[in-house]
Design a protein around this motif. Sequence first.
Motif, PDB file in Angstrom:
ATOM      1  N   VAL A  24       0.826  -1.210   0.000  1.00  0.00           N
ATOM      2  CA  VAL A  24       0.000   0.000   0.000  1.00  0.00           C
ATOM      3  C   VAL A  24       0.862   1.263   0.000  1.00  0.00           C
ATOM      4  O   VAL A  24       0.595   2.220  -0.747  1.00  0.00           O
ATOM      5  CB  VAL A  24      -0.947  -0.009   1.225  1.00  0.00           C
ATOM      6  N   VAL A  26       3.924   1.664  -1.079  1.00  0.00           N
ATOM      7  CA  VAL A  26       4.598   1.821  -2.371  1.00  0.00           C
ATOM      8  C   VAL A  26       3.597   2.346  -3.404  1.00  0.00           C
ATOM      9  O   VAL A  26       3.905   3.269  -4.170  1.00  0.00           O
ATOM     10  CB  VAL A  26       5.219   0.472  -2.835  1.00  0.00           C
ATOM     11  N   ALA A  29       2.952   6.034  -2.789  1.00  0.00           N
ATOM     12  CA  ALA A  29       4.116   6.856  -3.143  1.00  0.00           C
ATOM     13  C   ALA A  29       4.268   6.957  -4.663  1.00  0.00           C
ATOM     14  O   ALA A  29       4.473   8.053  -5.199  1.00  0.00           O
ATOM     15  CB  ALA A  29       5.370   6.267  -2.515  1.00  0.00           C
ATOM     16  N   VAL A  30       4.130   5.825  -5.355  1.00  0.00           N
ATOM     17  CA  VAL A  30       4.317   5.817  -6.808  1.00  0.00           C
ATOM     18  C   VAL A  30       3.257   6.692  -7.485  1.00  0.00           C
ATOM     19  O   VAL A  30       3.568   7.547  -8.329  1.00  0.00           O
ATOM     20  CB  VAL A  30       4.257   4.360  -7.352  1.00  0.00           C
ATOM     21  N   ILE A  33       3.928  10.402  -6.668  1.00  0.00           N
ATOM     22  CA  ILE A  33       5.028  10.989  -7.455  1.00  0.00           C
ATOM     23  C   ILE A  33       4.584  11.193  -8.906  1.00  0.00           C
ATOM     24  O   ILE A  33       4.729  12.279  -9.470  1.00  0.00           O
ATOM     25  CB  ILE A  33       6.280  10.073  -7.393  1.00  0.00           C
ATOM     26  N   ILE A 288       4.445   3.891   5.462  1.00  0.00           N
ATOM     27  CA  ILE A 288       3.100   4.265   4.985  1.00  0.00           C
ATOM     28  C   ILE A 288       2.935   5.781   5.121  1.00  0.00           C
ATOM     29  O   ILE A 288       2.334   6.431   4.273  1.00  0.00           O
ATOM     30  CB  ILE A 288       1.996   3.508   5.750  1.00  0.00           C
ATOM     31  N   VAL A 290       5.265   7.978   4.781  1.00  0.00           N
ATOM     32  CA  VAL A 290       5.998   8.582   3.655  1.00  0.00           C
ATOM     33  C   VAL A 290       5.134   8.492   2.386  1.00  0.00           C
ATOM     34  O   VAL A 290       4.956   9.485   1.674  1.00  0.00           O
ATOM     35  CB  VAL A 290       7.362   7.868   3.446  1.00  0.00           C
ATOM     36  N   LEU A 294       3.352  11.692   0.159  1.00  0.00           N
ATOM     37  CA  LEU A 294       3.501  11.928  -1.283  1.00  0.00           C
ATOM     38  C   LEU A 294       2.142  11.906  -1.981  1.00  0.00           C
ATOM     39  O   LEU A 294       1.838  12.748  -2.831  1.00  0.00           O
ATOM     40  CB  LEU A 294       4.425  10.863  -1.889  1.00  0.00           C
TER      41      LEU A 294
ATOM     42  N   PHE B  83      10.965  -4.129   4.976  1.00  0.00           N
ATOM     43  CA  PHE B  83      11.057  -4.670   3.605  1.00  0.00           C
ATOM     44  C   PHE B  83      11.652  -6.082   3.647  1.00  0.00           C
ATOM     45  O   PHE B  83      11.208  -6.979   2.942  1.00  0.00           O
ATOM     46  CB  PHE B  83      11.941  -3.778   2.733  1.00  0.00           C
ATOM     47  N   HIS B  88       5.629  -4.848   5.191  1.00  0.00           N
ATOM     48  CA  HIS B  88       4.842  -3.752   4.613  1.00  0.00           C
ATOM     49  C   HIS B  88       3.489  -4.279   4.139  1.00  0.00           C
ATOM     50  O   HIS B  88       3.423  -5.310   3.471  1.00  0.00           O
ATOM     51  CB  HIS B  88       5.598  -3.080   3.468  1.00  0.00           C
ATOM     52  N   VAL B  89       2.447  -3.548   4.506  1.00  0.00           N
ATOM     53  CA  VAL B  89       1.083  -4.042   4.281  1.00  0.00           C
ATOM     54  C   VAL B  89       0.764  -4.121   2.789  1.00  0.00           C
ATOM     55  O   VAL B  89       0.969  -3.167   2.048  1.00  0.00           O
ATOM     56  CB  VAL B  89       0.054  -3.082   4.932  1.00  0.00           C
ATOM     57  N   SER B  90       0.267  -5.276   2.364  1.00  0.00           N
ATOM     58  CA  SER B  90      -0.259  -5.368   0.999  1.00  0.00           C
ATOM     59  C   SER B  90      -1.586  -6.108   1.042  1.00  0.00           C
ATOM     60  O   SER B  90      -1.881  -6.821   1.998  1.00  0.00           O
ATOM     61  CB  SER B  90       0.733  -6.064   0.063  1.00  0.00           C
ATOM     62  N   VAL B  91      -2.373  -5.875   0.015  1.00  0.00           N
ATOM     63  CA  VAL B  91      -3.726  -6.448  -0.024  1.00  0.00           C
ATOM     64  C   VAL B  91      -3.700  -7.663  -0.932  1.00  0.00           C
ATOM     65  O   VAL B  91      -3.268  -7.565  -2.076  1.00  0.00           O
ATOM     66  CB  VAL B  91      -4.725  -5.407  -0.578  1.00  0.00           C
ATOM     67  N   ILE B 113       9.385  -2.369  -8.468  1.00  0.00           N
ATOM     68  CA  ILE B 113       8.833  -1.013  -8.304  1.00  0.00           C
ATOM     69  C   ILE B 113       9.329  -0.410  -6.981  1.00  0.00           C
ATOM     70  O   ILE B 113       9.719   0.757  -6.930  1.00  0.00           O
ATOM     71  CB  ILE B 113       7.281  -1.047  -8.350  1.00  0.00           C
ATOM     72  N   ALA B 114       9.339  -1.228  -5.929  1.00  0.00           N
ATOM     73  CA  ALA B 114       9.807  -0.730  -4.624  1.00  0.00           C
ATOM     74  C   ALA B 114      11.279  -0.340  -4.705  1.00  0.00           C
ATOM     75  O   ALA B 114      11.684   0.683  -4.140  1.00  0.00           O
ATOM     76  CB  ALA B 114       9.599  -1.802  -3.558  1.00  0.00           C
ATOM     77  N   LEU B 117      11.449   2.932  -6.613  1.00  0.00           N
ATOM     78  CA  LEU B 117      10.892   4.015  -5.790  1.00  0.00           C
ATOM     79  C   LEU B 117      11.905   4.449  -4.734  1.00  0.00           C
ATOM     80  O   LEU B 117      12.158   5.654  -4.562  1.00  0.00           O
ATOM     81  CB  LEU B 117       9.596   3.531  -5.120  1.00  0.00           C
ATOM     82  N   PHE B 120      14.737   6.311  -6.255  1.00  0.00           N
ATOM     83  CA  PHE B 120      14.305   7.649  -6.682  1.00  0.00           C
ATOM     84  C   PHE B 120      14.180   8.581  -5.473  1.00  0.00           C
ATOM     85  O   PHE B 120      14.666   9.720  -5.492  1.00  0.00           O
ATOM     86  CB  PHE B 120      12.960   7.534  -7.412  1.00  0.00           C
ATOM     87  N   LEU B 121      13.562   8.082  -4.411  1.00  0.00           N
ATOM     88  CA  LEU B 121      13.406   8.904  -3.203  1.00  0.00           C
ATOM     89  C   LEU B 121      14.771   9.233  -2.599  1.00  0.00           C
ATOM     90  O   LEU B 121      14.994  10.339  -2.103  1.00  0.00           O
ATOM     91  CB  LEU B 121      12.538   8.176  -2.160  1.00  0.00           C
TER      92      LEU B 121
END
Lengths: 437, 178
Positions: A24, A26, A29-30, A33, A288, A290, A294, B83, B88-91, B113-114, B117, B120-121
């Motif tokens: 969630v 990520v 944030a994606v 951005i 989360i 962070v 964003l 990580f 980290h919460v995911s559905v 993607i993580a 990201l 980039f951050l």
Amino acid sequence: MAMEWAGLIGFVAVLILCALRIPVAVAMAVVGIGGTLSLMDWTSASYIMASLPFEAIFPYSLAVAPLFVFMGVLAAQCGLSSSLFQGMVAFFGHRRASLAISNIAASAVFGAICGSSLATCATMGRACLPEMRRHGYAESLTGASIAAGGTLGVLIPPSILLVIYALMTEQSIGALFAGAMLPGLLATVLYMISIRLQARRNPALAPVADPAPWPERLKALLRMADAVLLVMLVIGGIYTGLFSPSEAAAVGAGGALVFALIRRPLDWPMLRNAIREAAETIGMIFFILVGAALFNFFVETSGLTQTLVAWIADRGFPPLAVLVTLIMFYLALGCVMDSLSMILLTAIPAAQVMTGLGYDPVWFGVVVVSVVEIGLITPPVGMNLFIIRGVSPEMTMATLARGIAPFLATDAVRIILLIAMPQLVVWLPRLLGLGRY
Amino acid sequence: MTRPINNQNTSRLKRAVCALDRFMNAFTNCLAAFGMMTLIAAIMVVVVDIVWRRIFHHAFIGTVDVTQFCVMAAASWSIPHAFSTGAHVSVDLLGKIAKNGFALAMEGAARLIATLLMAFLFSLSWQRAMEQWSYGDVSQNLSIPMIAFWLFLLSGMVLSAVVCFVKFLKLVFTKETT
């Protein structure tokens, strides 16, 4: 209007990415951005976005979150839950359904220390489930009462979810804690009544336990004194103005550490588990935050919220209809998303819309937290139900779904009461003069 | 002749990736433990400050700075650990109905993607951190250089990017999602 559409598409994009198993934080944030870059030029967007992760973690007021997490983890590790349950059993005697009622009462007190529904459910599950099963309680009532009791963890202050809502919507943490106190107690009492009614209707659900001798009962009551003291220290400190919420969290965490040391030698496995568990939760919460920083910057830049408020006002929708629609939306979202992510994704726009319609932001915060918690016990995806199945794999989802229905009805009654009587929330913060009251 | 050599190379790579994954898990675990120690330090400072305030009627200067410093370390160093452990919460909405290959592809995409990201951050935050360093920004009470706070965040971000990339490589080579 194009910018507002970008905001709306952003919301949908987050939900799609979440459905595709992107974490969630990520996803937020994606999309945040990408959305910001679509609305602003690179120089301005990158300049602002460069500060957002730092600003999401740095504020002093946020110290309250990791400290409360640490307090809860230590309390769970040092066996407070078990003492609380035994103490409550001693307090409620050995009448019909007293174990289930004791579980609800112990969950309420443990929830006040822990601040997390999932942790309350898992910890109380390990402490209560074997005992209730040993006394011949029906599986449906056993599992459902522990799962429902777990939801009290987030409603009864101090609650991490209320802290996050307060920080995001710039409300007083103390006012939200005070506001949630009566609804939390109301939830506890309503759950107890529900259990009693179920047991009266079907006595086979909850047999009468053998009475324990009085000396044993007194010992059990005394053993939960440290947990009660910890709750009184934290809550009392905040309400009497002795500490700020951040200080209360530090005192609570320090107290939990001391009690952990007193209760049993602080061995390496216990410390390692506590550190690992606390670090996982803290890392998850802050990342989360962070992601939400964003994403929310993008939504604010798109002007979606303001347009939504103006659109609702222009159409002349009754505020109550908007509130009910929002509650339905949260209930639906709660079936697929965890409560923290829901709050972070929607708190700012939802609070702005509702305060724009004249609702009190503290009252709305308590209602939203109450509603998102229902998602945790809604079959087939409620997280608390999965936790119960983790503790007791032989319990089927069908059994849990059967048992949870009366508790869901109780939750519906509570939400209706909160909407019909906002004083249940705003009375205590007003009495204590907290926040803007 | 080429196939056995390729298999040998793949197997060596697989072992190397698994070893790297174990190392990163252990490293992020240690770092998170350090972060939690700083949190305990913050607890002690705040409690002593409260007691001091009650007895001597004046507060320590800089309690807020120290608390922020410790919380920044705890939070920033916990993110890579989360990580690493998959906290980290995911559905899991499509996971139950999606075919195994699709679920693996999604998991791989999520990790890539993580990685991107976090990288980039990190690059964005690095620029801002260097800017604050050049300005000589310090904290309010104890004048702790702000770059020290930024270093926690930057180290957390770069480690998170590395952890995610290693997890991505592990998935590619072993098809293991843990």
